[in-house]
Write a protein that holds these residues in place. Structure first.
Motif, PDB file in Angstrom:
ATOM      1  N   GLY A   1     -31.421 -48.111  50.849  1.00  0.00           N
ATOM      2  CA  GLY A   1     -32.301 -48.271  52.179  1.00  0.00           C
ATOM      3  C   GLY A   1     -31.528 -49.027  53.228  1.00  0.00           C
ATOM      4  O   GLY A   1     -31.852 -48.762  54.254  1.00  0.00           O
ATOM      5  N   VAL A   2     -30.650 -50.005  52.800  1.00  0.00           N
ATOM      6  CA  VAL A   2     -30.054 -50.478  53.690  1.00  0.00           C
ATOM      7  C   VAL A   2     -29.196 -49.714  54.688  1.00  0.00           C
ATOM      8  O   VAL A   2     -29.088 -49.599  55.915  1.00  0.00           O
ATOM      9  CB  VAL A   2     -29.171 -51.797  53.355  1.00  0.00           C
ATOM     10  CG1 VAL A   2     -28.322 -52.411  54.132  1.00  0.00           C
ATOM     11  CG2 VAL A   2     -30.075 -52.875  52.798  1.00  0.00           C
ATOM     12  N   LEU A   3     -28.263 -49.072  53.960  1.00  0.00           N
ATOM     13  CA  LEU A   3     -27.604 -47.924  54.564  1.00  0.00           C
ATOM     14  C   LEU A   3     -28.501 -46.901  55.494  1.00  0.00           C
ATOM     15  O   LEU A   3     -28.065 -46.785  56.727  1.00  0.00           O
ATOM     16  CB  LEU A   3     -26.816 -46.798  53.713  1.00  0.00           C
ATOM     17  CG  LEU A   3     -25.995 -45.698  54.125  1.00  0.00           C
ATOM     18  CD1 LEU A   3     -24.998 -46.413  54.856  1.00  0.00           C
ATOM     19  CD2 LEU A   3     -25.220 -45.070  52.922  1.00  0.00           C
ATOM     20  N   VAL A   4     -29.452 -46.561  54.934  1.00  0.00           N
ATOM     21  CA  VAL A   4     -30.502 -45.506  55.912  1.00  0.00           C
ATOM     22  C   VAL A   4     -30.915 -46.223  57.016  1.00  0.00           C
ATOM     23  O   VAL A   4     -30.899 -45.905  58.270  1.00  0.00           O
ATOM     24  CB  VAL A   4     -31.369 -44.943  55.169  1.00  0.00           C
ATOM     25  CG1 VAL A   4     -32.422 -44.172  56.053  1.00  0.00           C
ATOM     26  CG2 VAL A   4     -31.051 -44.116  54.110  1.00  0.00           C
ATOM     27  N   LEU A   5     -31.473 -47.569  56.985  1.00  0.00           N
ATOM     28  CA  LEU A   5     -31.853 -48.557  57.827  1.00  0.00           C
ATOM     29  C   LEU A   5     -30.869 -48.816  58.889  1.00  0.00           C
ATOM     30  O   LEU A   5     -31.151 -48.485  60.357  1.00  0.00           O
ATOM     31  CB  LEU A   5     -32.267 -49.952  57.288  1.00  0.00           C
ATOM     32  CG  LEU A   5     -32.648 -50.926  58.262  1.00  0.00           C
ATOM     33  CD1 LEU A   5     -33.908 -50.638  59.091  1.00  0.00           C
ATOM     34  CD2 LEU A   5     -32.803 -52.006  57.572  1.00  0.00           C
ATOM     35  N   LEU A   6     -29.585 -49.039  58.557  1.00  0.00           N
ATOM     36  CA  LEU A   6     -28.449 -49.344  59.737  1.00  0.00           C
ATOM     37  C   LEU A   6     -28.003 -47.832  60.588  1.00  0.00           C
ATOM     38  O   LEU A   6     -28.046 -47.921  61.573  1.00  0.00           O
ATOM     39  CB  LEU A   6     -27.321 -49.848  59.185  1.00  0.00           C
ATOM     40  CG  LEU A   6     -27.577 -51.154  58.316  1.00  0.00           C
ATOM     41  CD1 LEU A   6     -26.097 -51.732  57.768  1.00  0.00           C
ATOM     42  CD2 LEU A   6     -27.714 -52.190  59.649  1.00  0.00           C
ATOM     43  N   THR A   7     -28.170 -46.944  59.666  1.00  0.00           N
ATOM     44  CA  THR A   7     -27.902 -45.922  60.548  1.00  0.00           C
ATOM     45  C   THR A   7     -28.828 -45.211  61.249  1.00  0.00           C
ATOM     46  O   THR A   7     -28.382 -44.718  62.212  1.00  0.00           O
ATOM     47  CB  THR A   7     -27.367 -44.542  59.273  1.00  0.00           C
ATOM     48  OG1 THR A   7     -26.387 -44.999  58.207  1.00  0.00           O
ATOM     49  CG2 THR A   7     -27.006 -43.197  59.926  1.00  0.00           C
ATOM     50  N   SER A   8     -30.207 -45.119  60.936  1.00  0.00           N
ATOM     51  CA  SER A   8     -31.120 -44.694  61.552  1.00  0.00           C
ATOM     52  C   SER A   8     -31.433 -45.423  62.924  1.00  0.00           C
ATOM     53  O   SER A   8     -31.685 -45.153  63.838  1.00  0.00           O
ATOM     54  CB  SER A   8     -32.380 -44.685  60.994  1.00  0.00           C
ATOM     55  OG  SER A   8     -32.757 -45.886  60.438  1.00  0.00           O
ATOM     56  N   PHE A   9     -31.096 -46.744  62.733  1.00  0.00           N
ATOM     57  CA  PHE A   9     -31.268 -47.788  63.733  1.00  0.00           C
ATOM     58  C   PHE A   9     -30.065 -47.466  64.956  1.00  0.00           C
ATOM     59  O   PHE A   9     -30.393 -47.449  66.151  1.00  0.00           O
ATOM     60  CB  PHE A   9     -31.013 -49.091  63.298  1.00  0.00           C
ATOM     61  CG  PHE A   9     -30.854 -50.279  64.454  1.00  0.00           C
ATOM     62  CD1 PHE A   9     -31.694 -50.784  65.279  1.00  0.00           C
ATOM     63  CD2 PHE A   9     -29.617 -50.842  64.656  1.00  0.00           C
ATOM     64  CE1 PHE A   9     -31.586 -51.481  66.435  1.00  0.00           C
ATOM     65  CE2 PHE A   9     -29.078 -51.452  65.987  1.00  0.00           C
ATOM     66  CZ  PHE A   9     -30.190 -51.931  66.586  1.00  0.00           C
ATOM     67  N   LEU A  10     -28.976 -47.105  64.439  1.00  0.00           N
ATOM     68  CA  LEU A  10     -27.782 -46.962  65.392  1.00  0.00           C
ATOM     69  C   LEU A  10     -28.153 -45.653  65.810  1.00  0.00           C
ATOM     70  O   LEU A  10     -27.836 -45.305  67.048  1.00  0.00           O
ATOM     71  CB  LEU A  10     -26.269 -47.048  64.495  1.00  0.00           C
ATOM     72  CG  LEU A  10     -26.002 -48.187  64.147  1.00  0.00           C
ATOM     73  CD1 LEU A  10     -24.655 -48.065  63.335  1.00  0.00           C
ATOM     74  CD2 LEU A  10     -25.714 -49.220  64.969  1.00  0.00           C
ATOM     75  N   ALA A  11     -28.371 -44.613  65.162  1.00  0.00           N
ATOM     76  CA  ALA A  11     -28.753 -43.471  65.745  1.00  0.00           C
ATOM     77  C   ALA A  11     -29.821 -43.265  66.825  1.00  0.00           C
ATOM     78  O   ALA A  11     -29.865 -42.572  67.825  1.00  0.00           O
ATOM     79  CB  ALA A  11     -29.086 -42.237  64.508  1.00  0.00           C
ATOM     80  N   ALA A  12     -30.874 -44.027  66.544  1.00  0.00           N
ATOM     81  CA  ALA A  12     -31.870 -44.308  67.628  1.00  0.00           C
ATOM     82  C   ALA A  12     -31.609 -44.989  68.652  1.00  0.00           C
ATOM     83  O   ALA A  12     -32.034 -44.838  69.731  1.00  0.00           O
ATOM     84  CB  ALA A  12     -33.181 -44.784  66.852  1.00  0.00           C
ATOM     85  N   ALA A  13     -30.622 -46.073  68.389  1.00  0.00           N
ATOM     86  CA  ALA A  13     -30.425 -47.066  69.519  1.00  0.00           C
ATOM     87  C   ALA A  13     -29.488 -46.370  70.479  1.00  0.00           C
ATOM     88  O   ALA A  13     -29.251 -46.569  71.806  1.00  0.00           O
ATOM     89  CB  ALA A  13     -29.734 -48.388  68.952  1.00  0.00           C
ATOM     90  N   PHE A  14     -28.646 -45.520  69.910  1.00  0.00           N
ATOM     91  CA  PHE A  14     -27.552 -44.863  70.818  1.00  0.00           C
ATOM     92  C   PHE A  14     -28.199 -44.393  72.046  1.00  0.00           C
ATOM     93  O   PHE A  14     -27.726 -44.556  73.262  1.00  0.00           O
ATOM     94  CB  PHE A  14     -26.779 -43.748  70.238  1.00  0.00           C
ATOM     95  CG  PHE A  14     -25.096 -43.516  70.849  1.00  0.00           C
ATOM     96  CD1 PHE A  14     -24.138 -44.264  70.736  1.00  0.00           C
ATOM     97  CD2 PHE A  14     -25.553 -42.274  71.607  1.00  0.00           C
ATOM     98  CE1 PHE A  14     -23.201 -43.747  71.369  1.00  0.00           C
ATOM     99  CE2 PHE A  14     -24.590 -41.888  72.239  1.00  0.00           C
ATOM    100  CZ  PHE A  14     -23.220 -42.627  72.548  1.00  0.00           C
TER     101      PHE A  14
END
Length: 1001
Positions: free
Chosen positions: A70-83
């Protein structure tokens, strides 16, 4: 021993992070109905929620694994959406700032029109110039503006003005070179709201015009006097005061004079109301070249009339100009509005919108603005930086995807025995895949949604759709990684003793064909990219994926080739005493066939970090050289009229100043030909070279100036000046005294001056070497340790940079911007021509664009994210082999292996793979830089749209040694740290904990 017999060989115990063997071995009933028993003993037709029970059981059995996913997906989705939202946000901020930072005469929309037709009666023509009709037309103009063209009503105005400046014939007005001043008359709305009365009062309008050309209440029909006000700067420069009468040479039928009734202080003088026509607030000096004579200067300024005095100008000039000035309000613009805004501005200037404007205010209406040019500059810069950002996006995105796949592979490997037993008890691939998909979806989907929400909350003013698609892609990949890896691994049954290294794993024909196809496509793409280059400026997927393509080629080759050298190195180790070296090399040579994935992740992450570090280092180096070129030292003080001799001693006392070198510089030295003027620099060459060494500039050949003390003065010249002077002595006449010079050396730099055409001599050889410049070397980066406030106080000026409105004032006065900034501004304010420049300020000004700053911060964040994912790839790769290594150390300890030998064994086993990834990352990073460098222009990113740096040429990408080496060394050190931590942890556990009867590790 086969995993299917594990429950007969030893006691049941839960697998690591999973349910018990009995629970895992339950038959797959996910695809057939299960009759539940009711209270009365009857059966019902409801299906038992098998998958739901499985998910609940798994989450209870392995909460740590679920939390990590969950933490890995959370960080990755945040970075993917924030970019994408970050790109939108800084582009929107950049376009707004670029329009706001432009001078008002460029950014505002100016609508002008001539007076009413001459066939109409004079009274009607004059009435059309009154505030009422002009205000009505102002509202018509506002209603016809396109949706992206918005304005600030508080700074907008309308009125009447004289289209050409009128000559003021009074002899008492100042005449610098004998020419009378020229003044414009402006009746502009909102004068009372935008000014404060310093002396006198506001002007009042005259009566309405009569049919004979005069004005009621204004005196005789052939004479007209209007009341006017001036700003304090205009009054000071032209010697005006309350009651002064200024007679103007009008071209109409009526003699015109203006009586000064008030002196005003502008409110917000830098805003559009006063700065769209800077002469309204600040007079300037213009030049007029008379045939056969040198250019002569004269004053230009403006007289402010009452807003209702417009009809008076009709009698005096005959053809007054009506205007509607709309201050630009870019607060609503976004980066994606650039194309539409340019189209709407084009329609406003020469299109349907202009036709609509002419229907409202008259057939002679014209609209002028430079917004299209400003927006075009922004578009050019965005095109220049977009390929650089796209490289980071592709690289980091690829590494993140690989890390998610590796996380799924790690989970599949840890649960291999469990899934094998499930398959042996009748579980289908579809049923297993459904259970795993449901298990990961319960964790990944909420985590991805939370990451997307955080990106939307933290990064505002951006589009939702790209961010939503990016977060959805992360969620889909995270959900499918474990089921896909597990199903692919269990398509055929493997025993636990079966080797999976790259030599014995014998890839299938399909895999060989797939790898060869990918290799051929990657090589072809790189060859095509090398052939066509990247100079187009548009975002190209082929260009952006260059690190990924080169990394894929390197990973596919290295993963197949590197076991062979290790096997060869292991042969000599068999003849040495001890088994550690042989055992470590043999195990390293038997790397798993899945090792290509972590290797690819590390290579791409390292190449992306190297590329990004080289980009940032190249930008910093270009700004460093540009700031040196702009200043010529860490700080300098210039005055063409000469500086006080005791100023050098005063500057040496300023905090942060390490060295002060006086110089005599003349920028208008004529050579004995018809060429342009050149600069003469008279300076102490030894002192200058000491300053140049401190600052980091190129030194001059001082030995060439040590000639005899005869009549001929040796000089160092630029190539162009040396060619013009020739090899013989030449007599020159600078202001410092006549000299005869001879070129002793040719130097291509720009020492102590901002021009490339110069002549440098020893200051002792000049008869009157009065200092015109003080060059300073200081402490801190770029001389930032110098107290510039103290420097400005020492030279007696508080100016800290060019006034934004100076260029506009100069253009309105008929000057070039440089003349307007140096001469007109200083003279109008009664100041000297002292200029203070700081290298640290110039360096900061080169990066003051939000587009540059946003691009650099986003790129730095992408590089940091890539480094983080590289670290995760190392951890996941090592964690996958942790159980096997732990069991191996336990077995060897039963044979007498010490803890120290165990640490050495793990280090020697992991070091070849770490070195392979590090060397591959360095080579791929260097290859990517060499591949993209010829067509990648960093000039816009480094220097924005600043002019005056032609000597720098095009800023190209170069490999930075630190950016290449530091990430690679970091990977090796991280690997060693993790391996040593594993050895320490396994040493704390007892052998009987790791080795149990029936275990197959």
């Amino acid at each position: 021993m086969p995993a299917s017999t594990a429950d007969h060989e030893g006691p049941e115990r839960p697998t690591e992070g999973g349910p018990t063997a009995a629970e895992a071995a339950a038959p797959d009933r996910s695809e057939r109905p299960d009759r539940s028993t009711g209270r009365d003993g009857s059966t019902t037709g409801r299906r038992a929620p098998v998958v739901t029970n499985w998910v609940r059981l798994r989450l209870r059995a392995a909460p740590g694994a679920a939390l990590a996913l969950g933490v890995l997906v959370l960080l990755t989705s945040f970075l993917a959406a924030a970019f994408p939202r970050g790109v939108d946000a800084y582009e929107s901020h950049a376009i707004r700032d670029q329009i706001s930072a432009a001078s008002p005469d460029r950014s505002a929309y100016q609508v002008t029109s001539g007076p009413p037709g001459a066939q109409r009666p004079q009274r009607e023509r004059a009435a059309a110039l009154a505030p009422g009709p002009l205000g009505e037309q102002y509202r018509e103009v506002r209603e016809r503006l396109p949706d992206l063209v918005r304005f600030d009503p508080a700074q907008s105005a309308y009125g009447v003005r004289t289209p050409e400046a009128l000559v003021a014939s009074d002899a008492w007005l100042p005449r610098p070179d004998g020419l009378p001043p020229k003044l414009t008359l402006t009746a502009q709305s909102g004068l009372a709201e935008h000014s404060r009365v310093r002396e006198g009062r506001l002007p009042r309008g005259t009566g309405p015009a009569t049919d004979d050309g005069g004005s009621e209440g204004a005196g005789q029909a052939d004479r007209l006097e209007v009341e006017a006000a001036v700003t304090r700067e205009t009054a000071k420069a032209l010697g005006l005061r309350i009651g002064s009468r200024v007679h103007l040479d009008a071209v109409g039928t009526t003699a015109l004079s203006a009586r000064i009734v008030g002196v005003l202080d502008p409110r917000a003088p830098q805003k559009t109301y006063w700065s769209i026509e800077p002469l309204l607030r600040s007079p300037g000096l213009a030049t007029e070249k008379v045939a056969g004579d040198t250019p002569k200067r004269f004053w230009v300024g403006a007289l402010l009339l009452a807003p209702d005095a417009g009809p008076s100008l009709l009698s005096a000039t005959g053809t007054p100009q009506t205007f509607w000035r709309l201050a630009n309000d870019p607060s609503h613009l976004t980066g994606r509005d650039v194309t539409r805004l340019r189209e709407q501005v084009a329609a406003l200037e020469n299109g349907p919108t202009l036709v609509a404007m002419r229907e409202a205010i008259g057939p002679t209406a014209a609209i002028s603005t430079e917004v299209d040019t400003i927006v075009g500059e922004f578009g050019d810069m965005r095109k220049a930086v977009a390929p650089v950002v796209a490289v980071a996006a592709f690289g980091v995105g690829t590494v993140a995807a690989i890390v998610l796949l590796m996380a799924g592979g790690l989970a599949a490997a840890r649960r291999r025995a469990e899934l094998t037993l499930l398959r042996s008890r009748g579980g289908s691939l579809v049923g297993v895949g459904r259970r795993l998909l449901a298990e990961t979806s319960v964790v990944a989907l909420p985590a991805a949604a939370l990451g997307f929400t955080l990106a939307v909350v933290l990064v505002r003013e951006a589009r939702l759709v790209p961010a939503l698609l990016a977060a959805a892609a992360v969620a889909a990949l995270a959900c499918c990684a474990l089921p896909t890896r597990a199903v692919a691994a269990h398509r055929r049954t493997l025993t636990s003793m079966e080797r999976t290294d790259v030599v014995r794993a014998k890839p299938s024909r399909r895999r060989v064909v797939a790898e060869l196809t990918a290799l051929v496509l990657a090589v072809g793409a790189v060859a095509a990219l090398r052939q066509r280059g990247t100079a187009g400026g548009e975002v190209d997927a082929l260009v952006s994926a260059a690190p990924v393509l080169v990394g894929a080629i390197a990973a596919l080759l290295l993963v197949r080739l590197y076991p062979l050298p290790l096997r060869l190195a292991a042969r000599p180790a068999t003849r040495r005493r001890g088994v550690l070296g042989f055992l470590a090399l043999a195990r390293a040579g038997r790397a798993q066939a899945t090792g290509a994935l972590p290797l690819l992740a590390l290579i791409i992450a390292l190449s992306t970090a190297s590329f990004g570090g080289s980009v940032l280092a190249g930008v910093d180096d270009a700004r460093e050289r540009a700031s040196i070129l702009a200043v010529g030292a860490d700080a300098r003080v210039d005055d063409s009229k000469g500086l006080p001799k005791n100023l050098a001693a005063a500057l040496r006392e300023v905090s942060g100043v390490r060295q002060v070198v006086p110089a005599h510089i003349e920028y208008d030295l004529w050579l004995n030909d018809d060429g342009d003027q050149v600069a003469l620099v008279a300076i102490d060459p030894a002192a200058y070279n000491r300053l140049a060494r401190h600052v980091g500039m190129e030194q001059v050949p001082a030995k060439a100036l040590r000639g005899d003390r005869g009549a001929v003065v040796p000089a160092i010249a630029s190539p162009g000046v040396a060619k013009r002077l020739g090899t013989g002595p030449q007599k020159l006449r600078p202001l410092g005294g006549d000299i005869t010079v001879k070129v002793a050396a040719v130097h291509e730099g720009t020492p102590a001056t901002q021009t490339s055409e110069y002549l440098l001599i020893d200051a002792d050889r000049l008869a009157r070497p009065y200092p015109t410049a003080m060059l300073m070397a200081g402490s801190g980066s770029h001389g930032s340790g110098i107290d510039m406030a103290a420097v400005r106080a020492a030279v007696g000026t508080g100016a800290s940079g060019a006034d934004r409105g100076a260029d506009a004032a100069a253009r309105a006065a008929g000057l070039t911007p440089q003349q307007g900034g140096d001469t007109g501004k200083a003279s109008a304010r009664g100041e000297g021509s002292v200029r203070v420049k700081a290298r640290a300020e110039e360096y900061a000004a080169l990066a003051d664009s939000p587009l540059q700053d946003g691009t650099e911060r986003l790129y730095a964040a992408a590089v940091a994210a890539g480094a983080g994912y590289a670290a995760l790839a190392v951890l996941l790769s090592l964690l996958q082999a942790t159980p096997e290594r732990t069991a191996l150390l336990a077995r060897l300890r039963t044979m007498g292996l010490t803890r120290r030998q165990g640490r050495r064994l793990l280090v020697l086993e992991a070091l070849p793979q770490a070195l392979l990834a590090a060397c591959g990352g360095v080579l791929v990073g260097y290859g990517t830089i060499r591949l993209l460098a010829p067509g990648l222009d960093l000039t816009r990113l480094a220097l924005s749209a600043r002019a005056g740096f032609d000597e720098l040429g095009t800023v190209r990408l170069h490999a930075d040694a630190l950016s290449l080496v530091v990430p690679a060394v970091g990977v090796v050190l991280l690997t060693l740290a993790v391996v040593l931590a594993q050895a320490w942890w396994s040493g704390r556990r007892k052998e009987n904990t790791e080795l149990r009867a029936g275990e197959s590790r």
